[in-house]
Design a protein around this motif. Structure first.
Motif: not given
Length: 848
Positions: A141-149, A159-169
Motif C-alpha cells: 500500500i502506498v500513499i498519496e496526498k489529496l488537496g488540489g494544487s 493501482p488506485a485500490e492500493r493507494v491510501g491518502f496521507n492527509n491528517f485533520v
C-alpha cells in the motif's frame, strides 16, 4: 407570657417542624433548580460558541497521557528511517534501489501487508525499475496526498485500490486528535486513508464488507460513527469526509520499531514480519515529517510524533475495533450532555445550600470536582468522551451563585420565618413612603413594632427549638389577620415590625394592633405545656404634611413600644412627639448619670424601720440619691429607671452595697448597741442575674468587716418568678453567707404561692398602697392581714412600709406586724442625721 402544664404531647411541634422543613425543601428545589438551569444555559451557550474548546482539548490530552500502560501491538512493525540510516546512505530521498532492496528483504519473510509511508511519485535513481517491480506486489500500500494544487500523487504503477491518502485533520491548536478515514468524492466514489487500507488488507481473509451510511462507516459489523459538529465538545470543526476520534495508545511507540539498516542487514527476527503489517516511514527529525499529538510532555512543550507512528496508532485502533471489539469513542448526544451538565449544576447548588460553613462548602465543591474529573477519566478509559469543563463550570458556578444567594438571603431575610429583615423592610417602607408623599395620598402608612413579653422564658425553660416553633406559629397568625396591603419583618429575637398602608386614621391602626394582640394571645399547646403569649405594640403613623424617612418612622414605632413596655405587659401605644422629647431626656439623663458616677455625685440616704413591739430602730434601708450640680437633688424615680434600662445599674448597685455595709459596720463599732441594727439594700433584676453576684457580695462583706447576718437584700416578686430553679439556687448561695432575704412590695406583682414556700425568704414587705387605707377596715385591711398571716405561717417576719400615721402603726401592731417603715417614723436621711437617731437612741410608739 405564661406557661401552664397540659397533657398535650409534642406532636404539634413535630408536625410544625416537618412543615417548616418541607417549606425549606421546596424553597431549596425552586432556588437551586432555577440557578442551575440558568447556569447550564449560559455554559451551554459559551460551549456552542467554542469558548471552551481549548480547555476540552487540554482535558482530552491529559487523559491520553495518563492512561494505564498498554503493551505493544505485535501485529504492526514500524520500519523507521532514522538519522543513522540517512547517514549510511549519504542521500535523501532514499534512492530507488535502496527502497527496492528494503521491500525485497521484507517480502522474503512473508508480511501480510507493507505500507510505504513515503512519497515515490518522482524517480530517485538508480534502481527505478527495480522499485517499480517491487511496487507491483499486491500486498503493498502506498500513499498519496489529496488537496488540489497541493496534491501529491502515488506512483503511476500502483493501482488506485492500493493507494491510501496521507492527509491528517488537525484541530485549531494543530494537534492530531481525529482520524480522517474516508472521503466521498460523489457518486459513491470514496478514497480511503492509508491506515484504513492497511487494516482492510490485513483483514482481507475475513471478507468484511465496507459500507457507508448517515451514521458513519461500517467495516463488517463494526460501525465507525462519523464525528459531527458537537462531538466531544468540538464546535464547527473541519468535518470533511468520515472522521473518528483517535484512540491513542498510552505510549509514544504503539508497536515494534526497527531501522532501515537492520532490515537490510537481516538483523530482525523474521517472526516480527511474517503475517504482520509493516509500515515504512521516516522518523528522522531532520526530515520534519512530524505532528503534534495528545502525547504532551508538559503544558509548555509538546512532543512531536513522526507520521509513520501516527499511522501505526490509527491502524492499530481500527484492528482492535474489528477483531477485539474494542469500543470506539462514543459521545453524549446534545440533550444528554445538557442533562449531564444540569445534574452537576444541581449537585453543586445542593452542596452550597445544605452546608453552612463557607470553608466546608469549598471542600465539598472541590471533592465534587475531583469526583467529576475521576468519573470522566474512568469513562474515558472505557472509550466515552464526556466533556469535563462544561460540567465543572456548571458545578462550580451554581455552587458559587447558590452560596451568594444564601448570603444575600441571610442579609435580607430571616432564615427561620422567611420574613424580610430590617434592611429589606426599611427599603420596602421607604418606597411606600415616597409613593405616598409624591401622590399626596390622604391615607396613612403605619408601622407596628411588636415586642413579645417574656419570650426569654420560653427559650430558657422549653428550649430554643420550641421558641423557634412559637415564632413560626405567630408569623402564620400575623399573616392570617393582617390586611393584604401589609409587610411583616422579623427583627432580632422576638421582635417584629409590620407596615400597613392606606389607613384612614389612627383608630384603624389601633384596631389592627388589638387584632394582633388577640391573635398573639391565643393559647398554644407545646411540649406538654400550654403557652399564653402577650406582646407590647408601638405604632407610628406617617405624618400627612411632613416627609419622613423609613428609619425615622421605625424609630418612632420602637419608641412607642418602649413606652408600652414601661406600662407593663400587653399594652399598645401610639407615638406622639412628647415621647421623642422623653427619649431625648432619657438619653440626657443617661449621659449625666454616667458623669455622676465618675464625679461621685451619688449619695446614700438611710430610712429606719422600727420594731412595732419596742418602738426602737431595728435597721435601715439604704436608698440612693443624686445631687445634680444643676438640678439639685434628683429623686430616684427620675434616674433609677434609666439606670435599669442600661448597664449603669450594675456599678451603681455595687457602689451602694459597699457604702451601706461600710456605714453599718462603722455604726456597729461606734455605738456598741445590745441589738445592732441591720442594713437593707435593694437588688435590681439586672444585678440579680449577674453570674458573679454572690461572690461580689462575699467580697464586700470581707472588705467592710460587716457580718452577713446584718445585711438584708430586698428583691421584687418579678425577679423571683423569672426563673424559679435558678433563683432558688442563687438564694441558697446567699443564705450560706448568713444573709437575710426580703420580698419587696409584696402583693403588687405576680407570684405563685406554690413556689413561695420553696424560697429561703426571711421577710415579706407589705407595699405602701395597702397600708394607706388600712384604717378603713376594708379590702386593703384584709389584704394586709392576709399577708401578715401568710408570712407568719411560712416562718417569715413582716415589714409594712408607707406608715404615715399613728393609727396605721397601731393597726399594724394589732395585726402582729413586726416592723414598720414610713414618714411617720422618719424620712430617708443623710448618714449624719441617721447617726443622730442612733446616738439619741430614738424611740417611737411609747405604748409599745
Amino acid at each position: 407570657m405564661r406557661i401552664r402544664p397540659t397533657q398535650r404531647s409534642s406532636g404539634s411541634l413535630k408536625i410544625g417542624q416537618m412543615r417548616t422543613r418541607g417549606k425549606a425543601f421546596r424553597e431549596y428545589g425552586q432556588v437551586v433548580l432555577l440557578i442551575a438551569a440558568a447556569v447550564t444555559s449560559a455554559v451551554w451557550s459559551i460551549r456552542v460558541l467554542g469558548v471552551l474548546k481549548s480547555l476540552e482539548f487540554d482535558a482530552f490530552d491529559q487523559m491520553v497521557q495518563h492512561q494505564p500502560a498498554i503493551g505493544l501491538d505485535d501485529r504492526i512493525l514500524v520500519v523507521g528511517i532514522g538519522e543513522a540510516d540517512i547517514d549510511a546512505q549519504d542521500n535523501w530521498p532514499m534512492p530507488d534501489n535502496v527502497m527496492a532492496d528494503l521491500l525485497a528483504q521484507l517480502q522474503r519473510h512473508n508480511p501480510k501487508v507493507i505500507g510505504l509511508d513515503l512519497y515515490r511519485n518522482i524517480a530517485h535513481p538508480p534502481g527505478q525499475e527495480n522499485l517499480r517491480l517491487q511496487l507491483e506486489a499486491d500486498n503493498i500500500i502506498v500513499i498519496e496526498k489529496l488537496g488540489g494544487s497541493n496534491a501529491v500523487p502515488a506512483p503511476d504503477s500502483v493501482p488506485a485500490e492500493r493507494v491510501g491518502f496521507n492527509n491528517f485533520v488537525q484541530d485549531d491548536d494543530q494537534v492530531l486528535r481525529r482520524n480522517l478515514i474516508a472521503v466521498d468524492f460523489g457518486n459513491n466514489q470514496y478514497r480511503y486513508s492509508f491506515s484504513l487500507l492497511l487494516s482492510m488488507a490485513y483483514l482481507n481473509d475475513l471478507n468484511l464488507p465496507l459500507t457507508f451510511h448517515e451514521k458513519g462507516m461500517a467495516l463488517g459489523l463494526t460501525l465507525f460513527p462519523d464525528l459531527d459538529k458537537t462531538s466531544g465538545s468540538y464546535t464547527d470543526p473541519d468535518i470533511k469526509g468520515f472522521q473518528i476520534l483517535a484512540r491513542y495508545r498510552s505510549n509514544l511507540r504503539p508497536s515494534r520499531q526497527v531501522t532501515l539498516n537492520q532490515i537490510l542487514n537481516d538483523e530482525v527476527d523474521p517472526m516480527w514480519i511474517k503475517d504482520k503489517i509493516v509500515i515504512i516511514g521516516t522518523v528522522a527529525p531532520s526530515i520534519k515529517d512530524v505532528f503534534l499529538t495528545p502525547h504532551i510532555t508538559n503544558r509548555a512543550e509538546r512532543t512531536s510524533m513522526p507520521g509513520v507512528l501516527v499511522h501505526a496508532h490509527l491502524t492499530g485502533q481500527i484492528l482492535r475495533a474489528v477483531l477485539e471489539q474494542e469500543q470506539l469513542f462514543w459521545f453524549f448526544p446534545d440533550w444528554l450532555e445538557a442533562l449531564w451538565m444540569l445534574g452537576w449544576a444541581i449537585w453543586g447548588g445542593t452542596i452550597a445550600w445544605i452546608i453552612r460553613h463557607p470553608a466546608w462548602i469549598s471542600v465539598g465543591l472541590a471533592v465534587s470536582v475531583l469526583g467529576l474529573v475521576s468519573g470522566s477519566y474512568l469513562l474515558f478509559l472505557n472509550a466515552a468522551w464526556v466533556p469535563v469543563w462544561p460540567a465543572v463550570l456548571t458545578l462550580g458556578s451554581t455552587g458559587g451563585l447558590v452560596f451568594s444567594y444564601k448570603a444575600l438571603y441571610k442579609l435580607l431575610y430571616d432564615t427561620l420565618t422567611g420574613l424580610p429583615q430590617k434592611t429589606l423592610f426599611l427599603k420596602i417602607v421607604e418606597r411606600a413612603l415616597r409613593t405616598s408623599y409624591r401622590q399626596k395620598q390622604a391615607t396613612y402608612i403605619a408601622i407596628f413594632f411588636v415586642d413579645l413579653d417574656g419570650f426569654k422564658r420560653i427559650n430558657e425553660s422549653l428550649g430554643h427549638e420550641q421558641g423557634d416553633y412559637l415564632l413560626l406559629v405567630l408569623t402564620a397568625r400575623f399573616k392570617d389577620v393582617l390586611p393584604s396591603n401589609s409587610h411583616i419583618s422579623r427583627f432580632v429575637g422576638d421582635k417584629f415590625a409590620i407596615r400597613v398602608s392606606n389607613l384612614a386614621h389612627d383608630a384603624a391602626a389601633v384596631s389592627i394592633a388589638r387584632t394582633l394582640q388577640t391573635a398573639i394571645q391565643k393559647p398554644l399547646k407545646l411540649d406538654e405545656q400550654e403557652i399564653v403569649t402577650s406582646a407590647s405594640i408601638g405604632i407610628a403613623l406617617q405624618p400627612c404634611d411632613t416627609e419622613i424617612s423609613a428609619g425615622e418612622l421605625l424609630r418612632d414605632a420602637q419608641t412607642a413600644t418602649h413606652q408600652a413596655k414601661a406600662r407593663g405587659k400587653n399594652h399598645i401605644e401610639v407615638f406622639t412627639s412628647n415621647m421623642r422629647l422623653n427619649i431625648i431626656a432619657h438619653f440626657q439623663t443617661e449621659a449625666d448619670l454616667r458623669h455622676a458616677i465618675e464625679r461621685q455625685e451619688l449619695l446614700t440616704y438611710y430610712q429606719p424601720f422600727i420594731s412595732l413591739k419596742t418602738g426602737k430602730i431595728a435597721g435601715f434601708e439604704a436608698l440612693i440619691r443624686w445631687q445634680h450640680p444643676e438640678h439639685g437633688l434628683v429623686p430616684p424615680g427620675k434616674f433609677i429607671p434609666v439606670a435599669e434600662d442600661t448597664d449603669l445599674i450594675i456599678p451603681i448597685g455595687q457602689w451602694i452595697l459597699q457604702e451601706a455595709c461600710q456605714q453599718m459596720q462603722r455604726w456597729h463599732a461606734q455605738f456598741k448597741l445590745k441589738s445592732p441594727p441591720i442594713i437593707s439594700v435593694n437588688l435590681s433584676g439586672r444585678q440579680f442575674t449577674q453570674p458573679n453576684l454572690v461572690h461580689h457580695i462575699e467580697q464586700t462583706l470581707k472588705r467592710t468587716g460587716l457580718p452577713g447576718e446584718y445585711l438584708k437584700l430586698e428583691l421584687t416578686e418579678s425577679i423571683l418568678m423569672d426563673d424559679v430553679s435558678s433563683v432558688i439556687d442563687t438564694l441558697n448561695q446567699m443564705k450560706r453567707l448568713n444573709l437575710k432575704i426580703s420580698i419587696d412590695d409584696f402583693g403588687t406583682g405576680y407570684s405563685s404561692l406554690s413556689y413561695l414556700h420553696r424560697f429561703p425568704i426571711d421577710t415579706l414587705k407589705v407595699d405602701r398602697s395597702f397600708v394607706m387605707n388600712i384604717d378603713d377596715l376594708g379590702e386593703d385591711h384584709a389584704i394586709v392581714e392576709t399577708i401578715i398571716t401568710l408570712g407568719h405561717h411560712l416562718g417569715m417576719d413582716v415589714i409594712a412600709e408607707g406608715i404615715e400615721t399613728a393609727e396605721q402603726a397601731q393597726k399594724l401592731t394589732t395585726l402582729s406586724c413586726e416592723y414598720g417603715q414610713g414618714y411617720y417614723f422618719a424620712r430617708p436621711l443623710p448618714a449624719e442625721d441617721a447617726e443622730a437617731l442612733l446616738y439619741h437612741e430614738a424611740k417611737w410608739l411609747d405604748s409599745a
